[in-house]
Design a protein around this motif. Structure first.
Motif, PDB file in Angstrom:
ATOM      1  N   SER A   1      -2.028  13.660  -7.027  1.00 32.98           N
ATOM      2  CA  SER A   1      -2.614  14.034  -5.579  1.00 32.98           C
ATOM      3  C   SER A   1      -1.888  13.787  -4.416  1.00 32.98           C
ATOM      4  CB  SER A   1      -4.001  13.242  -5.289  1.00 32.98           C
ATOM      5  OG  SER A   1      -3.896  11.928  -5.292  1.00 32.98           O
ATOM      6  N   ARG A   2      -0.982  12.648  -4.691  1.00 36.19           N
ATOM      7  CA  ARG A   2      -0.126  12.459  -3.441  1.00 36.19           C
ATOM      8  C   ARG A   2       0.899  13.286  -3.227  1.00 36.19           C
ATOM      9  NH1 ARG A   2       0.150   6.157  -5.933  1.00 36.19           N
ATOM     10  NH2 ARG A   2      -1.609   5.485  -4.520  1.00 36.19           N
ATOM     11  N   ALA A   3       1.515  13.997  -4.324  1.00 41.61           N
ATOM     12  CA  ALA A   3       2.347  15.091  -3.979  1.00 41.61           C
ATOM     13  C   ALA A   3       1.610  16.343  -3.770  1.00 41.61           C
ATOM     14  CB  ALA A   3       3.117  15.291  -5.566  1.00 41.61           C
ATOM     15  N   THR A  40       4.773   6.951   9.242  1.00 37.37           N
ATOM     16  CA  THR A  40       4.100   5.609   9.242  1.00 37.37           C
ATOM     17  C   THR A  40       3.826   5.087   7.546  1.00 37.37           C
ATOM     18  OG1 THR A  40       1.897   6.102   9.097  1.00 37.37           O
ATOM     19  CG2 THR A  40       3.000   5.724  11.226  1.00 37.37           C
ATOM     20  N   ALA A  41       3.862   3.851   7.219  1.00 33.33           N
ATOM     21  CA  ALA A  41       3.515   3.606   5.678  1.00 33.33           C
ATOM     22  C   ALA A  41       4.618   4.191   4.983  1.00 33.33           C
ATOM     23  CB  ALA A  41       2.328   3.763   5.210  1.00 33.33           C
ATOM     24  N   ALA A  42       5.899   4.345   5.466  1.00 32.41           N
ATOM     25  CA  ALA A  42       6.948   5.111   4.558  1.00 32.41           C
ATOM     26  C   ALA A  42       7.214   4.729   3.433  1.00 32.41           C
ATOM     27  CB  ALA A  42       8.239   5.009   5.433  1.00 32.41           C
ATOM     28  N   VAL A  97       6.757   0.542   8.461  1.00 35.78           N
ATOM     29  CA  VAL A  97       6.373  -0.213   7.228  1.00 35.78           C
ATOM     30  C   VAL A  97       5.853  -1.796   7.673  1.00 35.78           C
ATOM     31  CG1 VAL A  97       8.045   0.936   5.716  1.00 35.78           C
ATOM     32  CG2 VAL A  97       8.689  -1.114   6.984  1.00 35.78           C
ATOM     33  N   GLY A  98       5.276  -2.388   6.624  1.00 33.36           N
ATOM     34  CA  GLY A  98       4.541  -3.469   7.099  1.00 33.36           C
ATOM     35  C   GLY A  98       5.325  -4.574   7.080  1.00 33.36           C
ATOM     36  N   SER A  99       6.641  -4.692   5.988  1.00 33.62           N
ATOM     37  CA  SER A  99       7.347  -6.096   5.808  1.00 33.62           C
ATOM     38  C   SER A  99       8.561  -5.856   5.839  1.00 33.62           C
ATOM     39  CB  SER A  99       6.754  -6.536   4.638  1.00 33.62           C
ATOM     40  OG  SER A  99       7.206  -5.752   3.530  1.00 33.62           O
ATOM     41  N   GLY A 104      -4.974   9.519   7.119  1.00 36.72           N
ATOM     42  CA  GLY A 104      -5.355   8.324   6.551  1.00 36.72           C
ATOM     43  C   GLY A 104      -5.577   7.246   7.379  1.00 36.72           C
ATOM     44  N   GLN A 105      -6.243   6.446   6.858  1.00 32.61           N
ATOM     45  CA  GLN A 105      -6.500   5.149   7.782  1.00 32.61           C
ATOM     46  C   GLN A 105      -6.686   3.830   7.141  1.00 32.61           C
ATOM     47  OE1 GLN A 105     -10.624   6.708   9.283  1.00 32.61           O
ATOM     48  NE2 GLN A 105     -11.330   5.974   7.272  1.00 32.61           N
ATOM     49  N   SER A 106      -5.688   3.474   6.680  1.00 30.51           N
ATOM     50  CA  SER A 106      -5.398   2.179   5.649  1.00 30.51           C
ATOM     51  C   SER A 106      -5.631   1.147   6.563  1.00 30.51           C
ATOM     52  CB  SER A 106      -4.003   2.028   5.341  1.00 30.51           C
ATOM     53  OG  SER A 106      -3.629   3.457   4.423  1.00 30.51           O
ATOM     54  N   SER A 107      -5.711   0.975   7.877  1.00 32.18           N
ATOM     55  CA  SER A 107      -5.900  -0.258   8.434  1.00 32.18           C
ATOM     56  C   SER A 107      -7.147  -0.190   9.103  1.00 32.18           C
ATOM     57  CB  SER A 107      -4.559  -0.515   9.586  1.00 32.18           C
ATOM     58  OG  SER A 107      -4.844   0.475  10.749  1.00 32.18           O
ATOM     59  N   GLY A 165       2.865  -1.905  -4.591  1.00 28.55           N
ATOM     60  CA  GLY A 165       3.524  -0.649  -4.460  1.00 28.55           C
ATOM     61  C   GLY A 165       2.371   0.459  -4.462  1.00 28.55           C
ATOM     62  N   GLY A 166       2.867   1.716  -4.870  1.00 27.54           N
ATOM     63  CA  GLY A 166       1.937   2.864  -4.786  1.00 27.54           C
ATOM     64  C   GLY A 166       1.289   3.338  -6.013  1.00 27.54           C
ATOM     65  N   SER A 167       1.903   2.821  -7.215  1.00 31.46           N
ATOM     66  CA  SER A 167       1.534   3.590  -8.417  1.00 31.46           C
ATOM     67  C   SER A 167       0.454   2.698  -9.403  1.00 31.46           C
ATOM     68  CB  SER A 167       2.537   4.386  -8.843  1.00 31.46           C
ATOM     69  OG  SER A 167       2.946   4.974  -8.480  1.00 31.46           O
TER      70      SER A 167
HETATM   71  N1  LIG Z   1      -6.141  13.100   4.256  1.00 36.09           N
HETATM   72  C1  LIG Z   1      -5.854  13.238   2.669  1.00 36.09           C
HETATM   73  O1  LIG Z   1      -6.525  14.441   2.191  1.00 36.09           O
HETATM   74  C2  LIG Z   1      -5.315  12.193   1.972  1.00 36.09           C
HETATM   75  C3  LIG Z   1      -4.817  12.367   0.843  1.00 36.09           C
HETATM   76  C4  LIG Z   1      -4.187  11.304   0.178  1.00 36.09           C
HETATM   77  C5  LIG Z   1      -4.103  10.018   0.895  1.00 36.09           C
HETATM   78  N2  LIG Z   1      -4.912   9.921   2.204  1.00 36.09           N
HETATM   79  C6  LIG Z   1      -4.735   8.747   2.900  1.00 36.09           C
HETATM   80  O2  LIG Z   1      -3.391   8.182   3.110  1.00 36.09           O
HETATM   81  C7  LIG Z   1      -3.435   6.807   3.180  1.00 36.09           C
HETATM   82  C8  LIG Z   1      -2.153   6.567   2.277  1.00 36.09           C
HETATM   83  O3  LIG Z   1      -2.494   6.691   0.748  1.00 36.09           O
HETATM   84  P1  LIG Z   1      -1.642   5.915  -0.211  1.00 36.09           P
HETATM   85  O4  LIG Z   1      -2.006   6.686  -1.581  1.00 36.09           O
HETATM   86  O5  LIG Z   1      -0.299   6.182   0.223  1.00 36.09           O
HETATM   87  O6  LIG Z   1      -2.110   4.795  -0.157  1.00 36.09           O
HETATM   88  P2  LIG Z   1      -1.107   3.324  -0.627  1.00 36.09           P
HETATM   89  O7  LIG Z   1       0.011   3.662  -1.624  1.00 36.09           O
HETATM   90  O8  LIG Z   1      -2.293   2.157  -0.855  1.00 36.09           O
HETATM   91  O9  LIG Z   1      -0.268   3.240   0.616  1.00 36.09           O
HETATM   92  C9  LIG Z   1      -0.910   2.731   1.898  1.00 36.09           C
HETATM   93  C10 LIG Z   1       0.020   1.908   2.598  1.00 36.09           C
HETATM   94  O10 LIG Z   1      -0.530   1.751   4.013  1.00 36.09           O
HETATM   95  C11 LIG Z   1       0.103   0.579   4.504  1.00 36.09           C
HETATM   96  N3  LIG Z   1      -1.086  -0.317   5.134  1.00 36.09           N
HETATM   97  C12 LIG Z   1      -0.824  -0.430   6.611  1.00 36.09           C
HETATM   98  N4  LIG Z   1      -1.898  -1.256   7.048  1.00 36.09           N
HETATM   99  C13 LIG Z   1      -2.783  -1.442   6.059  1.00 36.09           C
HETATM  100  C14 LIG Z   1      -3.996  -2.250   5.846  1.00 36.09           C
HETATM  101  N5  LIG Z   1      -4.429  -2.623   6.748  1.00 36.09           N
HETATM  102  N6  LIG Z   1      -4.234  -2.309   4.586  1.00 36.09           N
HETATM  103  C15 LIG Z   1      -3.724  -1.819   3.501  1.00 36.09           C
HETATM  104  N7  LIG Z   1      -2.581  -0.989   3.674  1.00 36.09           N
HETATM  105  C16 LIG Z   1      -2.008  -0.804   4.995  1.00 36.09           C
HETATM  106  C17 LIG Z   1       0.496  -0.307   3.372  1.00 36.09           C
HETATM  107  O11 LIG Z   1       2.157  -0.281   3.479  1.00 36.09           O
HETATM  108  P3  LIG Z   1       2.615  -1.517   4.351  1.00 36.09           P
HETATM  109  O12 LIG Z   1       2.666  -2.608   3.695  1.00 36.09           O
HETATM  110  O13 LIG Z   1       4.145  -1.166   4.423  1.00 36.09           O
HETATM  111  O14 LIG Z   1       2.044  -1.649   5.692  1.00 36.09           O
HETATM  112  C18 LIG Z   1       0.449   0.478   2.317  1.00 36.09           C
HETATM  113  O15 LIG Z   1       1.420   0.577   1.139  1.00 36.09           O
HETATM  114  C19 LIG Z   1      -4.684   6.400   2.532  1.00 36.09           C
HETATM  115  O16 LIG Z   1      -5.481   5.936   3.815  1.00 36.09           O
HETATM  116  C20 LIG Z   1      -5.532   7.510   1.839  1.00 36.09           C
HETATM  117  O17 LIG Z   1      -6.782   7.405   1.800  1.00 36.09           O
HETATM  118  C21 LIG Z   1      -5.313  10.791   2.746  1.00 36.09           C
END
Ligand SMILES: NC(=O)c1ccc[n+]([C@@H]2O[C@H](COP(=O)([O-])OP(=O)(O)OC[C@H]3O[C@@H](n4cnc5c(N)ncnc54)[C@H](OP(=O)(O)O)[C@@H]3O)[C@@H](O)[C@H]2O)c1
Length: 324
Positions: free
Chosen positions: A123-125, A147-149, A172-174, A239-242, A317-319
């Protein structure tokens, strides 16, 4: 006996518990899958806490998994028993050992690729494909902020943009994630809201601002993403991780003729022929090693709470995936 993670209420990770379930035979257009790997995503956390009330409770969460077909419905003729498949679904139910699902939403995994890589990254790809190939044409966009590179989607997005010859800057966050972001193809990376990025952006974009900003962090970064985008530029929030972004006035966009988009993957993948094209393209990218992937973290299905805690702590991490 088949089992699944059942969520009966909203809350912390301890609301996720294993229960025995009954799995019916597939209807004519369905298949029964013995699942081998189940992806865990930030979306699942929003569902667990109730930020998204999109899963009817009690219910089985999870939107992405891979597995082996055990039974076919009568009218399914494009797949066979033993095929390995991956799917994403907005109807949930992925956190289970077995499941029955419509055959139209699955993609057959090519022999070169493994189930866990697909359950964590398919789904990520697809999201990267949506962001770079479907939402709008990137041809003239050269300098891009992500963002969140170093996150799950972010790291694939940076690598793909880099393979397209774009100049990618990450936030990124750190400090450790700055190094990671650079290893995923960012020319430079900064911690969110570090003011140094303002000067740097002026330098690298000759004062114009970024042609395009991809923002998945939401609340904490949106204002900076807006400020760093160029006049007549694009901001894609996906997305809205925060936390969710408050409503944006149209007049705010007018101040810099900014175009904003808020795409959702399911709106693209629900179109069968588009889903097939996007899947093919994504499988090819994995086979051709466009992406270098991090180590995956595997959790037994019954340890789902621990996996959620690690994802939420941003240490994993992410996986992350569950193994039934
Ligand atoms: N629109 C769509 O169809 C779609 C599809 C896939 C994913 N998404 C969304 O895209 C976002 C990223 O997905 P992902 O699979 O890459 O997730 P992920 O691997 O969990 O990465 C999210 C990153 O966001 C950063 N972050 C910043 N503020 C945060 C907070 N308050 N709490 C937690 N993480 C925070 C973190 O990186 P740092 O530690 O570097 O800050 C974390 O690694 C998510 O919100 C997801 O729901 C949307």
């Amino acid at each position: 006996m088949p089992e699944a993670v059942v969520q009966r209420t909203y809350g912390q990770s301890d609301v996720l518990n294993i229960e025995k379930i009954t799995v019916n035979d597939p209807a004519d257009d369905e298949i029964l899958i013995k699942q081998t790997a189940i992806g865990i995503h930030f979306h699942d956390i929003y569902v667990r806490t109730g930020l998204y009330k999109t899963l009817n409770l009690p219910g089985i969460p999870g939107v992405e998994a891979s597995g082996i077909i055990e039974k076919l419905g009568k009218s399914v003729n494009n797949l066979k028993v033993g095929d390995r498949v991956v799917y994403i679904t907005g109807s949930y139910g992925a956190y289970s050992s077995h499941r029955v699902i419509n055959h139209k939403i699955v993609a057959k995994i090519p022999d070169e690729l493994d189930d866990a890589t697909m359950a964590t990254n398919f789904s990520r790809a697809l999201t990267v494909n949506m962001l770079t190939e479907q939402v709008f044409n990137l041809k003239d966009k050269k300098i891009i902020l992500v963002t969140a590179a170093a996150g799950g989607v972010g790291r694939l997005l940076c690598q793909y943009l880099n393979s397209m010859g774009k100049i990618v800057i990450g936030t990124v966050g750190s400090q450790e994630k700055i190094t990671l972001a650079k290893s995923y193809g960012c020319k430079n990376a900064f911690i969110y809201n570090d003011d140094n990025i303002i000067e740097y952006s002026k330098e690298i974009t000759k004062g114009n601002g970024f042609d395009l900003v991809y923002d998945s962090v939401g609340l904490d970064t949106f204002e900076q993403s807006y400020n760093l985008a160029s006049n007549c530029g694009y901001l894609i929030n996906f997305g809205q991780s925060s936390g969710p972004i408050p409503p944006v006035e149209m007049s705010k966009l007018a101040q810099k003729s900014l175009s904003i988009s808020r795409p959702i993957l399911f709106h693209y993948t629900n179109q069968r022929s588009l889903f097939e094209n996007m899947s093919r393209s994504v499988f090819d990218q994995f086979i051709n090693n466009v992406y270098s992937l991090e180590d995956k973290m595997c959790f037994d299905l019954k340890n789902v709470s621990q996996a959620h805690d690690i994802l939420e702590s941003r240490k994993g991490g992410g996986s992350l995936y569950l193994k039934p």
